[in-house]
Scaffold this motif. Structure first.
Motif, PDB file in Angstrom:
ATOM      1  N   TYR A  38      24.372  35.054  50.352  1.00  0.00           N
ATOM      2  CA  TYR A  38      25.588  35.850  50.510  1.00  0.00           C
ATOM      3  C   TYR A  38      25.238  37.308  50.249  1.00  0.00           C
ATOM      4  O   TYR A  38      24.907  37.684  49.120  1.00  0.00           O
ATOM      5  CB  TYR A  38      26.661  35.365  49.522  1.00  0.00           C
ATOM      6  N   LYS A  39      25.275  38.109  51.282  1.00  0.00           N
ATOM      7  CA  LYS A  39      24.856  39.502  51.171  1.00  0.00           C
ATOM      8  C   LYS A  39      25.790  40.292  50.244  1.00  0.00           C
ATOM      9  O   LYS A  39      27.002  40.140  50.286  1.00  0.00           O
ATOM     10  CB  LYS A  39      24.836  40.157  52.560  1.00  0.00           C
ATOM     11  N   GLY A  40      25.188  41.134  49.443  1.00  0.00           N
ATOM     12  CA  GLY A  40      25.976  41.987  48.568  1.00  0.00           C
ATOM     13  C   GLY A  40      26.618  41.275  47.397  1.00  0.00           C
ATOM     14  O   GLY A  40      27.620  41.757  46.851  1.00  0.00           O
ATOM     15  N   PHE A  41      26.040  40.161  46.972  1.00  0.00           N
ATOM     16  CA  PHE A  41      26.626  39.375  45.885  1.00  0.00           C
ATOM     17  C   PHE A  41      26.851  40.205  44.616  1.00  0.00           C
ATOM     18  O   PHE A  41      27.958  40.219  44.069  1.00  0.00           O
ATOM     19  CB  PHE A  41      25.746  38.160  45.590  1.00  0.00           C
ATOM     20  N   PRO A  42      25.838  40.936  44.105  1.00  0.00           N
ATOM     21  CA  PRO A  42      26.069  41.709  42.875  1.00  0.00           C
ATOM     22  C   PRO A  42      27.188  42.734  43.022  1.00  0.00           C
ATOM     23  O   PRO A  42      28.041  42.865  42.139  1.00  0.00           O
ATOM     24  CB  PRO A  42      24.714  42.387  42.630  1.00  0.00           C
ATOM     25  N   ALA A  43      27.192  43.451  44.136  1.00  0.00           N
ATOM     26  CA  ALA A  43      28.220  44.487  44.336  1.00  0.00           C
ATOM     27  C   ALA A  43      29.606  43.876  44.390  1.00  0.00           C
ATOM     28  O   ALA A  43      30.561  44.416  43.809  1.00  0.00           O
ATOM     29  CB  ALA A  43      27.936  45.258  45.622  1.00  0.00           C
ATOM     30  N   GLN A  44      29.740  42.743  45.055  1.00  0.00           N
ATOM     31  CA  GLN A  44      31.046  42.087  45.161  1.00  0.00           C
ATOM     32  C   GLN A  44      31.508  41.581  43.798  1.00  0.00           C
ATOM     33  O   GLN A  44      32.699  41.681  43.458  1.00  0.00           O
ATOM     34  CB  GLN A  44      30.981  40.927  46.163  1.00  0.00           C
ATOM     35  N   MET A  45      30.587  41.055  43.009  1.00  0.00           N
ATOM     36  CA  MET A  45      30.959  40.584  41.679  1.00  0.00           C
ATOM     37  C   MET A  45      31.385  41.744  40.789  1.00  0.00           C
ATOM     38  O   MET A  45      32.363  41.639  40.040  1.00  0.00           O
ATOM     39  CB  MET A  45      29.777  39.843  41.024  1.00  0.00           C
ATOM     40  N   MET A  46      30.688  42.857  40.868  1.00  0.00           N
ATOM     41  CA  MET A  46      31.061  43.996  40.043  1.00  0.00           C
ATOM     42  C   MET A  46      32.426  44.529  40.452  1.00  0.00           C
ATOM     43  O   MET A  46      33.222  44.932  39.603  1.00  0.00           O
ATOM     44  CB  MET A  46      30.011  45.100  40.141  1.00  0.00           C
ATOM     45  N   ARG A  47      32.715  44.534  41.731  1.00  0.00           N
ATOM     46  CA  ARG A  47      34.039  44.990  42.181  1.00  0.00           C
ATOM     47  C   ARG A  47      35.138  44.092  41.624  1.00  0.00           C
ATOM     48  O   ARG A  47      36.206  44.570  41.227  1.00  0.00           O
ATOM     49  CB  ARG A  47      34.091  45.021  43.709  1.00  0.00           C
ATOM     50  N   LEU A  48      34.886  42.782  41.591  1.00  0.00           N
ATOM     51  CA  LEU A  48      35.870  41.856  41.036  1.00  0.00           C
ATOM     52  C   LEU A  48      36.160  42.185  39.572  1.00  0.00           C
ATOM     53  O   LEU A  48      37.316  42.193  39.138  1.00  0.00           O
ATOM     54  CB  LEU A  48      35.363  40.419  41.140  1.00  0.00           C
ATOM     55  N   LEU A  49      35.114  42.446  38.801  1.00  0.00           N
ATOM     56  CA  LEU A  49      35.302  42.737  37.378  1.00  0.00           C
ATOM     57  C   LEU A  49      36.030  44.060  37.173  1.00  0.00           C
ATOM     58  O   LEU A  49      36.930  44.164  36.343  1.00  0.00           O
ATOM     59  CB  LEU A  49      33.946  42.784  36.674  1.00  0.00           C
ATOM     60  N   VAL A  50      35.632  45.069  37.922  1.00  0.00           N
ATOM     61  CA  VAL A  50      36.223  46.389  37.752  1.00  0.00           C
ATOM     62  C   VAL A  50      37.698  46.375  38.136  1.00  0.00           C
ATOM     63  O   VAL A  50      38.531  47.031  37.508  1.00  0.00           O
ATOM     64  CB  VAL A  50      35.443  47.440  38.566  1.00  0.00           C
ATOM     65  N   GLN A  51      38.048  45.588  39.147  1.00  0.00           N
ATOM     66  CA  GLN A  51      39.449  45.489  39.563  1.00  0.00           C
ATOM     67  C   GLN A  51      40.322  44.946  38.449  1.00  0.00           C
ATOM     68  O   GLN A  51      41.518  45.230  38.392  1.00  0.00           O
ATOM     69  CB  GLN A  51      39.576  44.577  40.791  1.00  0.00           C
ATOM     70  N   LYS A  52      39.731  44.141  37.541  1.00  0.00           N
ATOM     71  CA  LYS A  52      40.509  43.480  36.493  1.00  0.00           C
ATOM     72  C   LYS A  52      40.199  44.071  35.122  1.00  0.00           C
ATOM     73  O   LYS A  52      40.420  43.453  34.095  1.00  0.00           O
ATOM     74  CB  LYS A  52      40.204  41.976  36.504  1.00  0.00           C
ATOM     75  N   ASN A  53      39.679  45.316  35.101  1.00  0.00           N
ATOM     76  CA  ASN A  53      39.161  45.847  33.851  1.00  0.00           C
ATOM     77  C   ASN A  53      40.229  46.143  32.809  1.00  0.00           C
ATOM     78  O   ASN A  53      39.925  46.271  31.632  1.00  0.00           O
ATOM     79  CB  ASN A  53      38.354  47.129  34.112  1.00  0.00           C
ATOM     80  N   HIS A  54      41.494  46.248  33.191  1.00  0.00           N
ATOM     81  CA  HIS A  54      42.533  46.565  32.215  1.00  0.00           C
ATOM     82  C   HIS A  54      43.241  45.313  31.682  1.00  0.00           C
ATOM     83  O   HIS A  54      44.240  45.422  30.980  1.00  0.00           O
ATOM     84  CB  HIS A  54      43.554  47.536  32.814  1.00  0.00           C
ATOM     85  N   THR A  55      42.709  44.152  32.025  1.00  0.00           N
ATOM     86  CA  THR A  55      43.274  42.923  31.460  1.00  0.00           C
ATOM     87  C   THR A  55      42.426  42.518  30.249  1.00  0.00           C
ATOM     88  O   THR A  55      41.245  42.833  30.173  1.00  0.00           O
ATOM     89  CB  THR A  55      43.280  41.792  32.498  1.00  0.00           C
TER      90      THR A  55
END
Length: 296
Positions: free
Chosen positions: A77-94
């Motif tokens: 799956y191309k871009g796996f690390p970048a996609q995972m980091m985006r998921l975390l950053v999107q939820k960073n205020h929870t």
């Protein structure tokens, strides 16, 4: 050096993450435990005399927490690390689940960066589900006066603790943060501070373009919550007043022999890895493990 096929354990960990996302997200602890052990060995964070003993732990975990299937390491799956980091950053205020979303993601990305094992679309979907599950799980409980209670992080006083998270500051916070003995034995929050802080520090170094300081708010919120919980505790027996009969030192066989009896859901492995790794990153050579063993 023992003959250890580390990649077989890495693939097992990938599959465990997939299967835990479909049934019980907390089973992913065992994937993290296996990764922690393999990285302890690979980075030579423990003396060579412990390698066979640690291998016994790997065998035990894989046998006792068997997966239903093998990891299908097919198309990457191309871009796996970048996609995972985006998921975390999107939820960073929870402030959900004690930072487990960050911890699970760190372990997986760290492991994948060390091997040629591909991260598949199936693995990404599993991790996306896992991060979502942690968000839905709430902030997690904390032990106060012998009871496990949930405290709303948005309702606690602000302590003003806002460190630049580095290996040094995470270690210092772990060593100096005060928690009554019975509270810590109830929920091992100091261990979460250690593994959560370690995960953030490592990901800031590896994925600075995505992370910046976006993962810090949940960590600071946990510190505020624990400081507030301390004020609610009526029976404040401190660690300083206790005399430890033995010192549990992850550089000695006795630590790993104890962990074979009770690994605390794999926490013995993750705590040892995070502590020894942070010490190396900070240029420290640990000799006194009394403060470390507060978290066990």
């Amino acid at each position: 050096m023992i003959d250890l096929d580390i990649d077989s354990y890495r693939k097992w960990a990938c599959q465990k993450m997939i299967e835990s996302s479909q049934s019980n997200v907390w089973e992913g602890h065992w994937a993290c435990a296996v990764i922690a052990l393999t990285e302890l060995l690979e980075e030579k964070l423990v003396p060579a005399k412990l390698e066979d003993l640690i291998h016994n732990h790997l065998v035990k975990i894989v046998e006792e927490h068997a997966n239903e299937q093998q990891y299908r390491a097919n198309k990457e799956y191309k871009g796996f690390p970048a996609q995972m980091m985006r998921l975390l950053v999107q939820k960073n205020h929870t402030y959900h689940a004690l930072g487990h979303d960050v911890i699970y993601t760190f372990y997986l990305l760290s492991m994948l960066s060390r091997s040629a094992i591909p991260a598949t679309a199936e693995l990404f979907d599993a991790m996306r589900n896992t991060v979502g599950s942690f968000k839905a799980s709430g902030p997690g409980y904390v032990t106060v006066n012998g009871e496990n209670i949930v405290i709303d992080p948005d309702g606690v006083p602000y302590t003003g603790v806002k460190l630049q998270l580095t290996p040094e500051t995470v270690l210092d916070l772990l060593h100096h943060f005060q928690r009554p003995l019975q509270m810590e034995k109830g929920d091992m929050q100091l261990g979460h501070i250690l593994t959560h802080g370690h995960a953030i520090v490592e990901m800031k170094q590896a994925y600075r373009h995505y992370v910046h300081d976006h993962l810090d708010p949940g960590f600071y919120a946990r510190i505020d919550l624990l400081a507030y919980a301390n004020t609610l505790e009526e029976n404040r027996v401190t660690f300083d007043s206790m005399i430890m009969e033995t010192e549990l030192n992850p550089l000695e066989p006795s630590y790993w022999e104890q962990a074979l009896v009770e690994s605390r859901h794999g926490h013995y492995y993750k705590y040892a890895y995070s502590y020894l790794r942070l010490c190396r990153m900070a240029g420290r050579t640990p000799s006194d493990f009394q403060l470390f063993q507060r978290i066990l």
